[in-house]
Design a protein around this motif. Sequence first.
Motif, mmCIF file in Angstrom:
data_model
loop_
_atom_site.group_PDB
_atom_site.id
_atom_site.type_symbol
_atom_site.label_atom_id
_atom_site.label_comp_id
_atom_site.label_asym_id
_atom_site.label_seq_id
_atom_site.Cartn_x
_atom_site.Cartn_y
_atom_site.Cartn_z
ATOM 1 N N UNK A 287 43.927 -84.009 -26.457
ATOM 2 C CA UNK A 287 43.135 -84.474 -27.604
ATOM 3 C C UNK A 287 42.001 -85.398 -27.172
ATOM 4 N N UNK A 288 40.820 -85.146 -27.696
ATOM 5 C CA UNK A 288 39.664 -86.002 -27.423
ATOM 6 C C UNK A 288 39.372 -86.903 -28.609
ATOM 7 N N UNK A 289 39.439 -86.346 -29.814
ATOM 8 C CA UNK A 289 39.196 -87.114 -31.039
ATOM 9 C C UNK A 289 40.339 -86.845 -32.001
ATOM 10 N N UNK A 290 40.969 -87.917 -32.466
ATOM 11 C CA UNK A 290 42.072 -87.814 -33.415
ATOM 12 C C UNK A 290 41.678 -88.554 -34.678
ATOM 13 N N UNK A 291 41.861 -87.919 -35.805
ATOM 14 C CA UNK A 291 41.504 -88.521 -37.080
ATOM 15 C C UNK A 291 42.539 -88.153 -38.126
ATOM 16 N N UNK A 292 42.723 -89.036 -39.103
ATOM 17 C CA UNK A 292 43.663 -88.741 -40.184
ATOM 18 C C UNK A 292 43.177 -87.609 -41.080
ATOM 19 N N UNK B 229 40.411 -92.102 -30.912
ATOM 20 C CA UNK B 229 41.150 -92.131 -32.155
ATOM 21 C C UNK B 229 40.246 -92.595 -33.269
ATOM 22 N N UNK B 230 40.143 -91.789 -34.320
ATOM 23 C CA UNK B 230 39.246 -92.110 -35.422
ATOM 24 C C UNK B 230 39.989 -92.056 -36.737
ATOM 25 N N UNK B 231 39.524 -92.837 -37.672
ATOM 26 C CA UNK B 231 40.039 -92.809 -39.030
ATOM 27 C C UNK B 231 38.862 -92.982 -39.956
ATOM 28 N N UNK B 232 38.912 -92.384 -41.126
ATOM 29 C CA UNK B 232 37.790 -92.490 -42.052
ATOM 30 C C UNK B 232 37.502 -93.919 -42.451
ATOM 31 N N UNK B 233 38.516 -94.782 -42.425
ATOM 32 C CA UNK B 233 38.311 -96.174 -42.788
ATOM 33 C C UNK B 233 37.973 -97.027 -41.582
ATOM 34 N N UNK B 234 38.078 -96.448 -40.396
ATOM 35 C CA UNK B 234 37.715 -97.157 -39.173
ATOM 36 C C UNK B 234 36.796 -96.257 -38.392
ATOM 37 N N UNK C 94 27.171 -90.589 -43.005
ATOM 38 C CA UNK C 94 28.213 -91.542 -43.389
ATOM 39 C C UNK C 94 29.131 -91.840 -42.212
ATOM 40 N N UNK C 95 29.572 -93.101 -42.100
ATOM 41 C CA UNK C 95 30.468 -93.474 -41.017
ATOM 42 C C UNK C 95 31.736 -92.637 -41.058
ATOM 43 N N UNK C 96 32.152 -92.158 -39.912
ATOM 44 C CA UNK C 96 33.349 -91.345 -39.836
ATOM 45 C C UNK C 96 33.330 -90.444 -38.623
ATOM 46 N N UNK C 97 34.360 -89.629 -38.445
ATOM 47 C CA UNK C 97 34.447 -88.771 -37.254
ATOM 48 C C UNK C 97 33.274 -87.831 -37.083
ATOM 49 N N UNK C 98 32.751 -87.277 -38.187
ATOM 50 C CA UNK C 98 31.647 -86.329 -38.063
ATOM 51 C C UNK C 98 30.384 -87.017 -37.571
ATOM 52 N N UNK C 99 30.165 -88.266 -37.998
ATOM 53 C CA UNK C 99 29.009 -89.014 -37.505
ATOM 54 C C UNK C 99 29.144 -89.276 -36.013
ATOM 55 N N UNK C 100 30.342 -89.654 -35.575
ATOM 56 C CA UNK C 100 30.564 -89.900 -34.148
ATOM 57 C C UNK C 100 30.329 -88.627 -33.346
ATOM 58 N N UNK D 157 39.925 -78.132 -42.385
ATOM 59 C CA UNK D 157 40.696 -79.144 -41.680
ATOM 60 C C UNK D 157 40.316 -79.355 -40.233
ATOM 61 N N UNK D 158 39.230 -78.725 -39.798
ATOM 62 C CA UNK D 158 38.789 -78.836 -38.413
ATOM 63 C C UNK D 158 37.609 -79.793 -38.308
ATOM 64 N N UNK D 159 37.586 -80.592 -37.242
ATOM 65 C CA UNK D 159 36.442 -81.451 -36.988
ATOM 66 C C UNK D 159 35.405 -80.661 -36.207
ATOM 67 N N UNK D 160 34.272 -80.430 -36.833
ATOM 68 C CA UNK D 160 33.210 -79.679 -36.174
ATOM 69 C C UNK D 160 31.988 -79.635 -37.061
#
Length: 240
Positions: free
Chosen positions: A46-51, A2-7, A88-94, A160-163
């Motif tokens: 789901x493997x990665x969830x982000x707002x 579970x990911x969030x741009x602020x976390x 930058x910290x966030x889902x894409x960095x992970x 809207x897709x993480x990739x």
Amino acid sequence: MLLDNETPGATMCSESFHARDHGELEARLTIGQVVARTASRFPNQPAIVSSAFEPLTYGGLERQLNAIRRRLRLAGFDCNTRIGVLMPNGPEAVLAIVAVACCSIAVPLDPRLSLPEIEQRLDMLNLSALVVLQGSAPEARQAAARRRLAVIEAAPVGQGQLGLEIAVQVAGSPAIDAEPDPRSPAFILQTSGTTAQPKLIPFSHDNMLAAAERLQAWFGLTSRDRCLSVSPPTIPMDSK
């Protein structure tokens, strides 16, 4: 996961590690192999969830990992290559860090570092390449170029897709597509270095999978649970 741009940090969802039994432990799997096994069993989980993005399933995650792996191998980077990730910290960095760790050695760099600190890290880390977000980090790119490091540009897929789609020059001789040794580093993290030169802390595939199993046991995690980490992915695990 579970990911969030602020976390911006994350831990792997327990499902991917729940699939490992004692026989698999003896086989000494890599992180990428565990993700692939989970994707074959639960492709729509789901493997990665982000707002900020639609959930990325394990099937989608495996496709991302495989695509990035192919690009890195074509660029000549094998399983022993150290590749820095400055995003930058966030889902894409992970996603970028995990993708690199599954096929080479990921060395995450804190995006808050000053230019002198970035140059210090580039001088000490023995990197072969640096991953940056498309259109970002011009000073870091220049510092990498001065050291003849390949600059790998990661472009978000958007809609809207993480990739990520990565752009890097193809090598004259592609690297052999060998699986990393589970005992070899998946990640190399650094201490803050506020009072002295940063210390390098390697985490092997074995280390990371064993740590995930301990967390699963301690908290009784199941495939229905989501794990949220509020720490950036550049912070060593023993500091979180």
